[in-house]
Design an enzyme around this catalytic site. Structure first.
Site, PDB file in Angstrom:
ATOM      1  N   ASP A  93      -7.879  -5.429  -0.069  1.00 56.18           N
ATOM      2  CA  ASP A  93      -8.496  -6.441  -1.199  1.00 56.18           C
ATOM      3  C   ASP A  93      -7.859  -7.799  -0.963  1.00 56.18           C
ATOM      4  O   ASP A  93      -8.368  -8.771  -1.824  1.00 56.18           O
ATOM      5  CB  ASP A  93      -7.892  -5.740  -2.355  1.00 56.18           C
ATOM      6  CG  ASP A  93      -8.536  -4.544  -2.835  1.00 56.18           C
ATOM      7  OD1 ASP A  93      -9.701  -4.588  -2.724  1.00 56.18           O
ATOM      8  OD2 ASP A  93      -7.691  -3.806  -3.402  1.00 56.18           O
ATOM      9  N   HIS A  99       0.896  -1.230   0.069  1.00 57.19           N
ATOM     10  CA  HIS A  99      -0.082   0.242   0.047  1.00 57.19           C
ATOM     11  C   HIS A  99       0.785   1.071  -0.056  1.00 57.19           C
ATOM     12  O   HIS A  99       1.738   1.344   0.579  1.00 57.19           O
ATOM     13  CB  HIS A  99      -0.930   0.073   1.374  1.00 57.19           C
ATOM     14  CG  HIS A  99      -2.139   0.970   0.973  1.00 57.19           C
ATOM     15  ND1 HIS A  99      -2.106   2.098   1.328  1.00 57.19           N
ATOM     16  CD2 HIS A  99      -3.293   0.699   0.634  1.00 57.19           C
ATOM     17  CE1 HIS A  99      -3.109   2.805   1.011  1.00 57.19           C
ATOM     18  NE2 HIS A  99      -3.977   1.981   0.574  1.00 57.19           N
TER      19      HIS A  99
HETATM   20  N1  ACO Z   1       4.120  -7.685  -4.699  1.00 57.55           N
HETATM   21  C1  ACO Z   1       5.622  -7.631  -4.896  1.00 57.55           C
HETATM   22  N2  ACO Z   1       6.264  -6.282  -4.911  1.00 57.55           N
HETATM   23  C2  ACO Z   1       5.608  -5.353  -4.702  1.00 57.55           C
HETATM   24  C3  ACO Z   1       4.213  -5.262  -4.177  1.00 57.55           C
HETATM   25  C4  ACO Z   1       3.381  -6.468  -4.381  1.00 57.55           C
HETATM   26  N3  ACO Z   1       2.267  -6.431  -4.197  1.00 57.55           N
HETATM   27  N4  ACO Z   1       4.157  -4.181  -3.901  1.00 57.55           N
HETATM   28  C5  ACO Z   1       4.920  -3.203  -4.038  1.00 57.55           C
HETATM   29  N5  ACO Z   1       5.897  -4.046  -4.270  1.00 57.55           N
HETATM   30  C6  ACO Z   1       7.288  -3.692  -4.332  1.00 57.55           C
HETATM   31  C7  ACO Z   1       7.725  -2.900  -5.599  1.00 57.55           C
HETATM   32  O1  ACO Z   1       7.998  -3.597  -6.739  1.00 57.55           O
HETATM   33  C8  ACO Z   1       8.963  -2.252  -5.018  1.00 57.55           C
HETATM   34  O2  ACO Z   1      10.148  -2.893  -5.179  1.00 57.55           O
HETATM   35  P1  ACO Z   1      11.439  -2.299  -5.305  1.00 57.55           P
HETATM   36  O3  ACO Z   1      11.768  -1.078  -4.304  1.00 57.55           O
HETATM   37  O4  ACO Z   1      12.477  -3.340  -5.451  1.00 57.55           O
HETATM   38  O5  ACO Z   1      11.485  -1.605  -6.927  1.00 57.55           O
HETATM   39  C9  ACO Z   1       8.402  -1.937  -3.642  1.00 57.55           C
HETATM   40  O6  ACO Z   1       7.834  -2.873  -3.222  1.00 57.55           O
HETATM   41  C10 ACO Z   1       7.786  -0.525  -3.517  1.00 57.55           C
HETATM   42  O7  ACO Z   1       6.369  -0.518  -4.200  1.00 57.55           O
HETATM   43  P2  ACO Z   1       6.074   0.644  -4.970  1.00 57.55           P
HETATM   44  O8  ACO Z   1       5.426   0.051  -6.280  1.00 57.55           O
HETATM   45  O9  ACO Z   1       6.864   1.610  -5.276  1.00 57.55           O
HETATM   46  O10 ACO Z   1       4.794   1.109  -4.030  1.00 57.55           O
HETATM   47  P3  ACO Z   1       3.511   2.119  -4.590  1.00 57.55           P
HETATM   48  O11 ACO Z   1       3.217   2.883  -3.395  1.00 57.55           O
HETATM   49  O12 ACO Z   1       4.195   2.690  -5.650  1.00 57.55           O
HETATM   50  O13 ACO Z   1       2.374   0.913  -4.919  1.00 57.55           O
HETATM   51  C11 ACO Z   1       0.625  -0.310  -4.765  1.00 57.55           C
HETATM   52  C12 ACO Z   1       1.271   0.365  -4.057  1.00 57.55           C
HETATM   53  C13 ACO Z   1       0.175  -0.206  -6.179  1.00 57.55           C
HETATM   54  C14 ACO Z   1      -0.597  -0.712  -3.769  1.00 57.55           C
HETATM   55  C15 ACO Z   1       1.609  -1.736  -4.654  1.00 57.55           C
HETATM   56  O14 ACO Z   1       1.905  -2.328  -3.543  1.00 57.55           O
HETATM   57  C16 ACO Z   1       0.840  -2.853  -5.442  1.00 57.55           C
HETATM   58  O15 ACO Z   1       1.048  -3.051  -6.891  1.00 57.55           O
HETATM   59  N6  ACO Z   1       0.199  -3.870  -4.756  1.00 57.55           N
HETATM   60  C17 ACO Z   1      -0.369  -4.821  -5.605  1.00 57.55           C
HETATM   61  C18 ACO Z   1      -1.874  -4.428  -5.938  1.00 57.55           C
HETATM   62  C19 ACO Z   1      -2.924  -4.106  -4.730  1.00 57.55           C
HETATM   63  O16 ACO Z   1      -3.043  -4.902  -4.132  1.00 57.55           O
HETATM   64  N7  ACO Z   1      -3.488  -2.999  -4.947  1.00 57.55           N
HETATM   65  C20 ACO Z   1      -4.538  -2.687  -3.967  1.00 57.55           C
HETATM   66  C21 ACO Z   1      -3.995  -1.664  -2.998  1.00 57.55           C
HETATM   67  S1  ACO Z   1      -5.317  -1.057  -1.763  1.00 57.55           S
HETATM   68  C22 ACO Z   1      -6.368   0.006  -2.813  1.00 57.55           C
HETATM   69  O17 ACO Z   1      -5.980   0.410  -3.689  1.00 57.55           O
HETATM   70  C23 ACO Z   1      -7.842  -0.475  -2.535  1.00 57.55           C
END
Ligand code: ACO
Length: 430
Positions: free
Chosen positions: A364, A307
Site C-alpha cells: 500500500d 506486515h
Molecule cells: N508504524 C510504526 N510502528 C509499527 C508499524 C508501523 N506501520 N507496524 C508495526 N509497528 C510496530 C508495532 O507498534 C509493534 O511495536 P512494539 O513491538 O514495540 O509494540 C511492532 O512494530 C510489531 O507490530 P505489530 O502491530 O505487532 O504487527 P502486526 O503483524 O500485528 O501488524 C500491520 C501488521 C497491521 C500491517 C502493522 O504493521 C501496521 O499497522 N502497519 C500499518 C498499516 C498498513 O500499512 N497496513 C497494510 C498492510 S498490507 C495489507 O494488509 C494489504
C-alpha cells in the site's frame, strides 16, 4: 517420531501429527487437542494458526517470496494480464489461447448490472465512502442474481460466476464514482478490454472523450495482478469464515470488502496518501514525522509500512515503486507526494525502530501515488484493491467449499469475565 509433536501438560504426554505442505511448511495438527487434553489454544490475531490447507498462493515472508499457483509474482507482473491471472487463480493453471479468449469474452458479456440497481446509487450521499457502497451493492447482487446463490460448485460454472462478479464489481465501482461526481453513468463497452473499459466508464463522458493511455493501462494491470490474492489475510479469512456457514458468495465477499476497508489492511492505501498530504502541508519534514512515530506520539503509525507475514521485504512493494516512478515520468506528472514517499522510506529504513521491528514498505505504500496520477480519488484506492482481490476471494471461497469435511469456522475463547453469581432485583442493588 519425526512427524509427531509431543505436548506435556502436568505429568501427561500427548502426541499430535505434523502436517507438511509442498513448500515444506510444517504445522502441528491440533484438531483433537481439546478432545484429548481439555485445553484450547490461545493465539490472538491468529498469528500462529493455520486455519486451512490451500493450493492457491504461497508466501515465504522471511525471503519475500509470493507465488500464485507456483508462479512467482514478478513473472506474472511482467508478462501476464489481470484476466489471465484471474484464470490461473481460479483454475490452477495458465489458460491455453482458446480458453483465455473464451474467459475474456465473458467479462464483456457480464459487465452490466441490472438496470434497477442504478437506483440504489441515488440513496447514497455524494460523500459516502465507496467501500461502504461497494459492499452493500455486492450483497444486493444476491437479490438480482439468485441463481448464482445456488452454486453446486461443479468446476465448469466457477469461471462464469467469478467473471460475473469481477466484471459487475468493476461497473459498480465506476458508477459510484460517477454518482459522486454528479455525472451520468457511462456503460461498459463491448469493444474494450477489462482495464480500458473501467477507465472509460470512469473518465469518459457524453461531452468528453477520454484517451486511454497504454502506460496507465499497464500500471493498473500490474497493480491488479499484484493485488489479486494474498493467502489467508484478514479480508480473505473473513470471506472464508462467512462462507463456512454456507452463506452465499455475494454475502461472503461483501463481508470481505468490509474487512479489507480497515486502515490496517486494504484501507491503508488511502491512509498513506492522506499521511503524505499531511506531511506536505506541514512543510515536508519527514524526520519530524519519523520522530513522532518513534515517540509513540498519539499512536502514529507509518502507514504502508509493516506486515504480519513479510519480515524482509514485500515483493509487491518493489514492483509498485518502480511502476509508480515510471508512470509519473511517462505522464510527465511531478507529484511532490512521490518525493516525500521516497524520502520517508529512505529515512525509515535507516532507523533502528523500523530495523529492529522488521518494518518495510508494503503493497500500500506506493500504490496511492499511481491512483493519484491516473485521477482516481484517494478514497477510491481501497475499491481498486477490492476489485482486484475479487479474483482471489472467489478462488479461496470455492476452494473452501470444495474441501472435504469442511467445517463451520467457530473459534474458542479464554473466558475472563465474572464467575457464576446470582441475579439481584433492581430495588436491592447497591
Ligand atoms: N508504524 C510504526 N510502528 C509499527 C508499524 C508501523 N506501520 N507496524 C508495526 N509497528 C510496530 C508495532 O507498534 C509493534 O511495536 P512494539 O513491538 O514495540 O509494540 C511492532 O512494530 C510489531 O507490530 P505489530 O502491530 O505487532 O504487527 P502486526 O503483524 O500485528 O501488524 C500491520 C501488521 C497491521 C500491517 C502493522 O504493521 C501496521 O499497522 N502497519 C500499518 C498499516 C498498513 O500499512 N497496513 C497494510 C498492510 S498490507 C495489507 O494488509 C494489504
Amino acid at each position: 517420531m519425526k512427524n509427531t509433536a509431543k505436548l506435556i501438560i502436568g505429568d501427561k504426554e500427548y502426541k499430535f501429527p505434523i502436517v507438511e505442505g509442498t513448500e515444506h511448511e510444517k504445522g502441528i495438527d491440533i484438531r483433537n487437542l481439546r478432545l484429548q487434553t481439555g485445553h484450547t489454544t490461545y493465539d490472538p490475531g491468529l498469528a500462529n494458526t493455520g486455519a486451512c490447507e490451500s493450493s492457491i498462493t504461497f508466501i515465504d515472508g522471511e525471503k519475500g517470496i509470493l507465488r500464485y499457483r507456483g508462479i512467482p509474482i514478478e513473472q506474472l507482473a511482467t508478462h501476464s494480464t489481470f484476466v489471465e491471472t484471474a484464470y490461473l487463480l481460479l483454475y490452477g493453471n495458465l489458460p491455453k489461447k482458446n480458453q483465455l479468449k473464451d474467459f475474456s469474452s465473458k467479462f464483456t458479456l457480464h459487465a452490466m448490472i441490472h438496470e434497477d440497481m442504478k437506483n440504489f446509487f441515488d440513496g447514497y450521499p455524494a460523500w459516502g465512502h465507496p467501500m461502504g457502497i461497494l459492499s452493500s451493492m455486492v450483497c444486493s447482487l444476491s437479490a438480482y442474481y439468485p441463481e448464482l446463490e445456488k452454486i453446486e460448485i461443479p468446476k465448469k460454472d466457477i469461471g462464469t460466476i467469478a467473471v460475473e462478479l469481477i466484471s459487475k464489481v468493476r461497473t459498480i465501482a465506476a458508477f459510484s464514482y460517477k454518482k459522486k461526481m454528479g455525472e451520468p453513468f457511462v456503460y461498459p463497452r463491448a469493444d474494450l478490454k477489462f482495464i480500458p473499459n473501467f477507465l472509460n466508464m470512469m473518465f469518459s463522458s457524453t461531452n468528453r472523450d477520454y484517451k486511454i493511455e497504454p502506460e496507465v493501462v499497464h500500471a493498473l494491470q500490474t497493480l491488479f495482478i499484484l493485488h489479486a490474492d494474498h493467502e489467508q489475510n484478514c479480508g480473505t479469512s473473513t470471506v472464508r469464515i462467512v462462507g463456512s456457514s454456507w452463506a452465499n458468495l455475494f454475502a461472503s465477499i461483501s463481508a470481505g470488502i468490509c474487512a479489507l476497508w480497515g486502515p490496517l489492511h486494504g484501507g491503508a492505501n488511502q491512509r498513506v496518501t492522506e499521511m503524505l498530504e499531511k506531511i506536505q502541508r506541514n512543510g515536508g519534514n519527514v524526520d519530524k514525522f519519523i520522530q513522532k512515530i518513534k515517540n509513540r506520539d498519539s499512536n502514529t503509525k507509518l502507514m504502508g509500512f509493516g506486515h504480519r507475514v513479510y519480515k524482509n521485504h514485500d515483493p509487491r512493494a518493489k514492483v509498485i515503486k518502480a511502476r509508480a516512478t515510471a508512470l509519473l515520468e511517462k505522464l510527465g506528472v511531478d507529484d511532490p507526494l512521490l518525493k516525500i514517499a521516497i524520502k520517508l522510506e529512505e529515512a525509515a529504513l535507516k532507523e533502528d525502530f523500523f530495523i529492529e521491528r522488521k518494518l518495510y514498505p508494503n503493497v500500500d505504500f506506493y500504490s496511492g501515488i499511481i491512483y493519484r496520477a491516473i485521477g482516481i480519488p484517494t478514497d477510491m484506492a481501497p475499491v481498486m484493491f477490492a476489485m482486484a482481490r475479487m479474483a482471489g476471494w472467489v478462488s479461496q471461497w470455492v476452494e473452501m467449499r470444495e474441501t472435504p469435511g469442511m467445517r463451520i469456522s467457530r473459534p474458542r475463547q479464554i473466558y475472563t469475565g465474572e464467575t457464576e453469581r446470582d441475579y439481584i432485583p433492581v430495588e436491592k442493588r447497591k
